[in-house]
Design a protein around this motif. Sequence first.
Motif, short mmCIF file in Angstrom:
data_model
loop_
_atom_site.label_atom_id
_atom_site.label_comp_id
_atom_site.label_asym_id
_atom_site.label_seq_id
_atom_site.Cartn_x
_atom_site.Cartn_y
_atom_site.Cartn_z
N PHE A 120 90.06 -53.90 13.28
CA PHE A 120 89.07 -53.17 12.47
C PHE A 120 89.76 -52.40 11.34
CE2 PHE A 120 86.34 -53.44 16.35
CZ PHE A 120 85.32 -54.15 15.75
N PRO A 132 82.67 -56.24 20.91
CA PRO A 132 82.21 -54.98 21.48
C PRO A 132 82.05 -55.04 23.01
CG PRO A 132 80.99 -55.45 19.50
CD PRO A 132 81.83 -56.67 19.78
N LEU A 158 80.43 -46.36 21.68
CA LEU A 158 80.48 -47.28 20.54
C LEU A 158 79.20 -47.21 19.71
CD1 LEU A 158 83.15 -48.50 21.48
CD2 LEU A 158 82.21 -50.73 20.95
N THR A 159 78.05 -47.16 20.41
CA THR A 159 76.78 -47.12 19.69
C THR A 159 76.64 -45.80 18.93
OG1 THR A 159 75.92 -48.39 21.53
CG2 THR A 159 74.33 -47.57 19.96
N MET A 219 79.03 -43.99 17.75
CA MET A 219 79.93 -44.08 16.60
C MET A 219 79.28 -44.82 15.46
SD MET A 219 82.97 -43.16 16.11
CE MET A 219 83.41 -44.46 14.97
N GLN A 220 78.68 -45.99 15.80
CA GLN A 220 78.04 -46.79 14.75
C GLN A 220 76.86 -46.06 14.14
OE1 GLN A 220 77.21 -50.22 17.09
NE2 GLN A 220 79.17 -51.21 16.66
N LEU A 273 78.19 -43.56 11.68
CA LEU A 273 78.68 -44.18 10.44
C LEU A 273 77.52 -44.72 9.61
CD1 LEU A 273 81.85 -45.99 11.79
CD2 LEU A 273 81.74 -43.97 10.34
N ARG A 301 84.59 -47.13 6.95
CA ARG A 301 83.94 -47.13 8.27
C ARG A 301 84.72 -47.99 9.24
NH1 ARG A 301 77.54 -47.89 7.14
NH2 ARG A 301 77.48 -46.62 5.28
N SER A 302 85.17 -49.14 8.76
CA SER A 302 85.90 -50.05 9.62
C SER A 302 87.19 -49.41 10.10
CB SER A 302 86.18 -51.34 8.83
OG SER A 302 86.74 -52.30 9.65
N PHE A 348 86.30 -46.65 12.60
CA PHE A 348 85.88 -47.23 13.87
C PHE A 348 87.09 -47.64 14.69
CE2 PHE A 348 83.85 -50.67 16.39
CZ PHE A 348 82.81 -49.94 16.92
N ILE A 365 88.44 -46.12 18.47
CA ILE A 365 88.74 -46.94 19.65
C ILE A 365 90.15 -46.65 20.13
CG2 ILE A 365 89.08 -49.30 20.46
CD1 ILE A 365 86.88 -50.21 18.71
#
Lengths: 374, 692
Positions: free
Chosen positions: B147, B625, B654-655, B657-658, B661, B671-672, B675, B679
């Motif tokens: 990422f 994911p 994870l959700t 975080m998304q 962003l 963002r990548s 992210f 992790i």
Amino acid sequence: MFNFRKTVAGLAIATGMSAITATSAFAQEKYDIYLSMSYIGNDWQAEAANMVKALASHSNYAERINLQVQVAGPNAQRQIQQINAMVQAGADAIVVYPISPTALNNVVKNACDKGVTIIAYDGEISEPCAYNVTIDQLEAGRVTAEWLVEKMGGQGDVVMITGVPGTSVDAARTAAAKEVFAQHDGINVVGEAVGMWSQAVARTEMSKILATRDWDSINGLWMQVGCFTANAMQLEAGAAAENLLPCAGEGSNGGRIQMLPADTEVEGANGPYTPMGAPRISYASPPYSGALALKLAVDVLDGKKVPDVTTLPLPIVTSETILLCKTGSWEEQKAGCNAFLPSLVSNPGWFASIFSQELPEVGLNAALVGQPEP
Amino acid sequence: MSNPEIQMPAPAARKSWIWRELGHGRPVVMTFAVLIVLLGLTSAISPYPLSYFDISFMASGGATTSLAAMGQTLVILSGGFDLSAGAVVSLVNAVLASQMDSTDFDASVPLWTAIGVAVGMSVGAFNGFFIGFLRLQPIVVTLATMFIVQGLTLLVLDKPGGFISPSIGAVYMGDAIPNVLPTSIVLIGAVILLWLWLKRTPFGLALYAVGSDPEAATATGLRTNWIIFFTYVLAGGLYGLAGVFVSAQTGSGDPLIGNSLLLPTFAAVVIGGTRLGGGKGGLVGTVFGAYILMVVVNILLSLNVSAYYSTIAESAVLILAVLAGSMSKDSPLAHKLRGAREYLAARRKGTLVSQRATADNRLRFAAHSKASEHPAPGFWIRNGVMLRYTLPAFACLLIVLVVTQMVLGNVFTSFRYWDALLVLSSFLAILALGQGAVILTGGLDLSVPWMIGLSGILVAGIVHGSNGALIFAIPVVLIVSVAIGTLNGLGVVALGLSPIVVTLAMNGLLQGAALIYSNGTPDGFAAPALRWMMTGEIAGITPIIPALAVFVIGAVLLLGRTAFGRRLYAIGNSEIAARLSGVNTGKTLIGVYIMSAVCAALVGILLTGFSGQASLGMGDDYLLPSIAVVVVGGALITGGRGHYIGMFGGALLLTAMQTLLAGTTLPFAFRSVFFGLVILAAVIALREKRTT
């Protein structure tokens, strides 16, 4: 593949016969044309392929060309390999949906050097010897953003759902739209997510944005793909159809049906795939560009003059110009209709911008099932 | 590929030396034979005899995959797994294309090659540091790196373009000896020679030792952390070289060019006879493997196989090539057949364990020991380990929630945030059970994406927007998934193939099946009831949320409180120990793959309800994911450790975080990167303390 013409020509030379005799003897031989597609398995690609096949099977072309279709998937390396193999197999012309505008340059140049005509549709190939058939992506971004600004009265908060990051098409559309928004002080971009040109992804991304934000706090939507879904989400959230946000976005038939006045009777309407008078501007890279590329390839082989770059007119439909087709024939579309009955097009994600002045051979049935107009 | 041998007991072994070497090299010989057969087939069906140009073009066509796959082989030999390979190739291509002076048509080839390799090596060093010295799990570190590198690549070059000097292309695409030897072959040959030398050095020996048994390697005094570090650096260098090569091949830059290389590199490694898990194999077989993959594409093209069947054909080649390389009297299949014969024989004689009397055979004092003599262990002793590995995900989740509240607000003040978070997490939470169970047994299920896709398409295609049809559509889809899971399980258990190979091939088969079924454009709608489940509400709550709660409780009980759950952990810790303890490991493993397929099918059904329709490729975004949430949730990728609660926490993290962003207007590139860093932070918190 056994290439009869080349083999005979080879034999002719080998036996000392004049190659010219052989060529003239087979002057009516079909052109060998190859189609190198990218991934299959999205509506746009499937429609484009159907329209190419429909054109090839139309009586104007069926006797003249021999079309073979190959799919490279999302892998540029493989497309390089394929194009080369097509050249080796004796292609006269190769119609390409390029996975990358740059990665194919060397193999395309090599093909041109061997006298093969290369013509790209939708995406571009930057190697100068290739012909390109595309829309102006910057214009698409600009026109749609300007429409949205006007609808919002130059004031308010915009959410943007972009395409696939790292591609030229997404970069051009998004940059042009942002430039327009930046020129208006009253317009704020308050959320931006990557939509990957997919209704499903647009929904997950919109859900994420809405986790911390109300529909009421958004005044306009600029989406490369996703207006259909966004309208459905607003209705689910309890909005009345009259209060839907203005949305600049894709040219899917689902979106077009939603643009029809709410009292329009359409056969096969289902759930959000129904007329609701949605305030929209709808545009798309038209899926007929592959078929047009094939036509131009034949023109080139026939020795006609074809411009290096064919810029297609941007197919723009707004809530004012939306019109339902009854049958979807080319003639009917020529008269101005631009949305198709859900009973004929069951998939709302299906792209509706299939009309080209240049291609009377292909209508709705071409895009749906690969069948040319009679 | 022969393993470097440490010491051989002299005379007795000497007689069989040649046999042994041949035995070790057998996979490579087999792979080579397959390649030759395929090449023969290509030239047989080609309308012209293959010219030097064709050979040269094929050689350079497969070179990028070969080089990248050789790097991947090094990592796999060391017992690792590198998901960042494709991203590094893109990064190097982007760096070269954006940094070269577009007026300089004679840029120095050695200089730019060195720059490309150096960029690759620095990413390798980043991976190597976290994996070698901080002892983090390779799959998550390299996922995070992937990422981060993808983000950096877009910062360097945001769209295709840039300039690669023609001098680079002229050298790498050219001939070392005109009309005899293309440069690409020389380049690959040079890397192989380097490898053959490296293999004989102490480092090479140590690499195999670490891959075979890291603990034994450490115990014998090897500095495993440095060895792992250098392995990733070398691998990074090879990805860098692949990046230079692809730049030469394409003559310009594209930030996405390498992303599709990742799966082919794994396939090439596996076809080349290298064992996933480490310690066995080598780079030569990998090169043949990469070229096999390429020649297959040419053959499909020449035969004009419909594109819908091409993934099916490729999967078949993958399975057949791997089977051909592993067939012998020692192969798992032969072993299984022998085992079955012995089982039947034992059954006839009545000596099978299950046929013995079931009387309590425990020794008297053991049978009568009093529970009170051993006080029940306290809460911390019973649950300490579970909490140790479960809490980091929740701690990170809390941080993300607080940051979201500060940046975007509405987190702790409205239920809407939680509703959206739980609905969006439900997909990963369900996948986490299936993928998690597979990972607990030490496997990996790569067939998740198209199991999701096929299920979604089937359900939408069958119901066509009618509620009544759901009653049989859902069972049909679930039965299909049980069948697919059984096939996966049989591939792993009966054929003895690596789970990665079996499920990767299955993914290709399912993709073909989905394309054929839908004829390229799936149609139909989700039933209104299904849509309501994901987007409607009861008492202000989306209906999937109570169902998710039931699912989570059920999953915790299944893994923690049932015999099936305990067997999973037993197999993950040691399959042999589990089998010798009387666990029917085969049946359990098949059960695990069935569960994973069913979970993926459920997600396909729910996603269709969520979107209203199904689309091809709708599962593509869920593979990495699904692995990430399992590992972030505290599971060990090699199996045996992990708790479902942690995995659920990983899905929420994870959700969340998304969601954070998506609510900002940060460019995608940042963002990548961000992210990836989160992790990485989550797994650093999971770091195992050095136990020795």
